[in-house]
Write a protein that holds these residues in place. Structure first.
Motif, PDB file in Angstrom:
ATOM      1  N   GLY A   1       0.813  -1.207   0.000  1.00  0.00           N
ATOM      2  CA  GLY A   1       0.000   0.000   0.000  1.00  0.00           C
ATOM      3  C   GLY A   1       0.847   1.257   0.000  1.00  0.00           C
ATOM      4  N   ALA A   2       1.952   1.254   0.732  1.00  0.00           N
ATOM      5  CA  ALA A   2       2.849   2.403   0.761  1.00  0.00           C
ATOM      6  C   ALA A   2       3.511   2.608  -0.598  1.00  0.00           C
ATOM      7  N   PHE A   3       3.945   1.524  -1.230  1.00  0.00           N
ATOM      8  CA  PHE A   3       4.548   1.623  -2.561  1.00  0.00           C
ATOM      9  C   PHE A   3       3.570   2.284  -3.533  1.00  0.00           C
ATOM     10  N   ALA A   4       2.299   1.884  -3.459  1.00  0.00           N
ATOM     11  CA  ALA A   4       1.301   2.410  -4.387  1.00  0.00           C
ATOM     12  C   ALA A   4       1.122   3.915  -4.252  1.00  0.00           C
ATOM     13  N   ALA A   5       1.339   4.447  -3.058  1.00  0.00           N
ATOM     14  CA  ALA A   5       1.169   5.888  -2.838  1.00  0.00           C
ATOM     15  C   ALA A   5       2.298   6.710  -3.448  1.00  0.00           C
ATOM     16  N   THR A   6       3.361   6.062  -3.917  1.00  0.00           N
ATOM     17  CA  THR A   6       4.491   6.799  -4.487  1.00  0.00           C
ATOM     18  C   THR A   6       4.342   7.047  -5.982  1.00  0.00           C
ATOM     19  N   GLY A   7       3.269   6.534  -6.591  1.00  0.00           N
ATOM     20  CA  GLY A   7       3.021   6.750  -8.015  1.00  0.00           C
ATOM     21  C   GLY A   7       1.644   7.333  -8.241  1.00  0.00           C
ATOM     22  N   GLU A   8       1.388   7.839  -9.435  1.00  0.00           N
ATOM     23  CA  GLU A   8       0.103   8.460  -9.749  1.00  0.00           C
ATOM     24  C   GLU A   8      -0.918   7.412 -10.173  1.00  0.00           C
ATOM     25  N   GLY A   9      -2.182   7.665  -9.807  1.00  0.00           N
ATOM     26  CA  GLY A   9      -3.259   6.763 -10.161  1.00  0.00           C
ATOM     27  C   GLY A   9      -3.304   5.555  -9.251  1.00  0.00           C
ATOM     28  N   ALA A  10      -4.227   4.658  -9.542  1.00  0.00           N
ATOM     29  CA  ALA A  10      -4.383   3.449  -8.726  1.00  0.00           C
ATOM     30  C   ALA A  10      -3.600   2.304  -9.359  1.00  0.00           C
ATOM     31  N   GLN A  11      -4.192   1.590 -10.296  1.00  0.00           N
ATOM     32  CA  GLN A  11      -3.571   0.394 -10.851  1.00  0.00           C
ATOM     33  C   GLN A  11      -2.189   0.621 -11.477  1.00  0.00           C
ATOM     34  N   PRO A  12      -1.948   1.752 -12.173  1.00  0.00           N
ATOM     35  CA  PRO A  12      -0.610   1.947 -12.741  1.00  0.00           C
ATOM     36  C   PRO A  12       0.502   2.054 -11.693  1.00  0.00           C
ATOM     37  N   SER A  13       0.135   2.323 -10.438  1.00  0.00           N
ATOM     38  CA  SER A  13       1.158   2.511  -9.404  1.00  0.00           C
ATOM     39  C   SER A  13       1.453   1.238  -8.614  1.00  0.00           C
ATOM     40  N   TYR A  14       0.799   0.124  -8.935  1.00  0.00           N
ATOM     41  CA  TYR A  14       0.926  -1.078  -8.112  1.00  0.00           C
ATOM     42  C   TYR A  14       2.216  -1.831  -8.426  1.00  0.00           C
ATOM     43  N   PRO A  15       2.870  -2.381  -7.402  1.00  0.00           N
ATOM     44  CA  PRO A  15       4.137  -3.074  -7.620  1.00  0.00           C
ATOM     45  C   PRO A  15       3.943  -4.479  -8.165  1.00  0.00           C
ATOM     46  N   THR A  16       5.004  -5.015  -8.734  1.00  0.00           N
ATOM     47  CA  THR A  16       5.071  -6.417  -9.104  1.00  0.00           C
ATOM     48  C   THR A  16       5.933  -7.134  -8.072  1.00  0.00           C
ATOM     49  N   ALA A  17       6.010  -8.448  -8.206  1.00  0.00           N
ATOM     50  CA  ALA A  17       6.831  -9.233  -7.290  1.00  0.00           C
ATOM     51  C   ALA A  17       8.308  -8.862  -7.396  1.00  0.00           C
ATOM     52  N   ALA A  18       8.714  -8.249  -8.507  1.00  0.00           N
ATOM     53  CA  ALA A  18      10.120  -7.895  -8.706  1.00  0.00           C
ATOM     54  C   ALA A  18      10.472  -6.522  -8.146  1.00  0.00           C
ATOM     55  N   ASP A  19       9.487  -5.716  -7.789  1.00  0.00           N
ATOM     56  CA  ASP A  19       9.760  -4.365  -7.293  1.00  0.00           C
ATOM     57  C   ASP A  19      10.234  -4.390  -5.846  1.00  0.00           C
TER      58      ASP A  19
END
Length: 313
Positions: free
Chosen positions: A287-305
């Motif tokens: 959830g914290a990672f997602a807040a570092t990018g714009e939008g919802a789904q485009p900001s979600y991490p993958t297992a490699a992030d």
């Protein structure tokens, strides 16, 4: 970022919920009533709480199926684009005559957002359409639902679920208390917890202390609960007791969909057999990672992030 390539955890996640397009606008601050402000942006991005949670889990490597609906308009493909990219099974997403669901998202410079949701095709997700997906729902290890589909669609779920029912009643609506008590876990913020408690124990005021809130939810018959506390992390409560999960401090750019990323990661953790506290620790970082990018789904991490570390206790 691309779709996750990590091997899927045992057990499928089925998300029953909303599929939207998000109209995203950035402003210096949120407008006051009657005020007009200049903004930037105007992008149409895939969204909807249900789709967000499905994409979040799938990008981390989970096997996910989506049960939902889109409209017959040109926005439907945009709404489904990230689900397709993440490899989510869309065999139970219906096309309904009319518009796809729409969320109008305004993001201020401090990262806080305000959202207006227009249900569109999501209003078709009634009990009949949910029951039509009974086979995939009953086969799932984790079934996830939110509050952006009709009440009778949500209330049809517990009778179909044979795994765990991860219920995020957001926004909160009046539900049969038996449906709320089937939530395992129930995932709410403090405001939502108060509204749920008012349904379970009429006349009881929600405590202000977070530990007392989760204790009250358990006493009201909720098997397990996660209380999200924003920058203060979260609390989890189940038969093992109450545990505080620290936050993962980040510089927030846009909090849109961060809560949904938390729930998608929580579902993945539970699907692979993690206990609730372990799953919530992963969810805090995602959830914290997602807040570092714009939008919802485009900001979600993958297992490699690389996910941010949790704050030390």
């Amino acid at each position: 970022m691309t779709a996750a390539t990590a091997s899927s955890p045992d057990g499928t996640i089925v998300v029953v919920g909303s599929v939207n397009v998000d109209l995203l606008a950035q402003v210096q601050r949120h407008p006051r009533p009657g005020e007009t402000l200049h903004g930037t942006g105007g992008q149409m991005l895939p969204g909807g709480k249900g789709a967000n949670q499905a994409v979040a889990a799938a990008r981390l490597g989970a096997r996910v199926a989506m049960v939902g609906a889109v409209g017959s308009d040109v926005q439907a493909e945009a709404a489904l684009s990230a689900l397709r990219e993440a490899g989510v099974d869309l065999g139970h997403v219906a096309e309904i005559e009319g518009p796809t669901g729409l969320a109008i998202v305004t993001v201020a410079e401090d990262g806080e957002n305000s959202i207006v949701v227009i249900a569109g095709a999501n209003d078709a997700m009634d009990a009949g359409r949910v029951r039509a997906a009974a086979e995939v729902i009953s086969a799932a290890r984790i079934v996830v639902c939110q509050g952006e589909i009709p009440r009778d669609g949500i209330e049809a779920l517990p009778a179909l679920v044979t795994g765990r029912f991860l219920h995020n009643p957001a926004p909160v609506m009046e539900l049969d208390p038996a449906v709320l008590r089937a939530s395992d876990p129930l995932v709410v913020n403090q405001h939502e917890a108060g509204l749920v408690l008012a349904q379970l124990v009429p006349g009881q005021e929600a405590p202000e202390d977070p530990d007392a809130v989760v204790a009250a939810l358990r006493a009201a018959g909720i098997p397990s609960a996660v209380l999200t506390l924003g920058a203060d992390g979260s609390l989890v409560a189940d038969q093992a007791g109450v545990r505080r999960i620290p936050p993962a401090p980040v510089e927030a750019v846009d909090t849109t969909g961060s809560g949904d990323a938390f729930i998608g990661a929580l579902a993945l953790g539970l699907a692979r057999g993690d206990d609730l506290a372990t799953a919530a620790r992963l969810a805090s970082r995602v959830g914290a990672f997602a807040a570092t990018g714009e939008g919802a789904q485009p900001s979600y991490p993958t297992a490699a992030d690389a996910l941010p570390p949790l704050q030390e206790a």
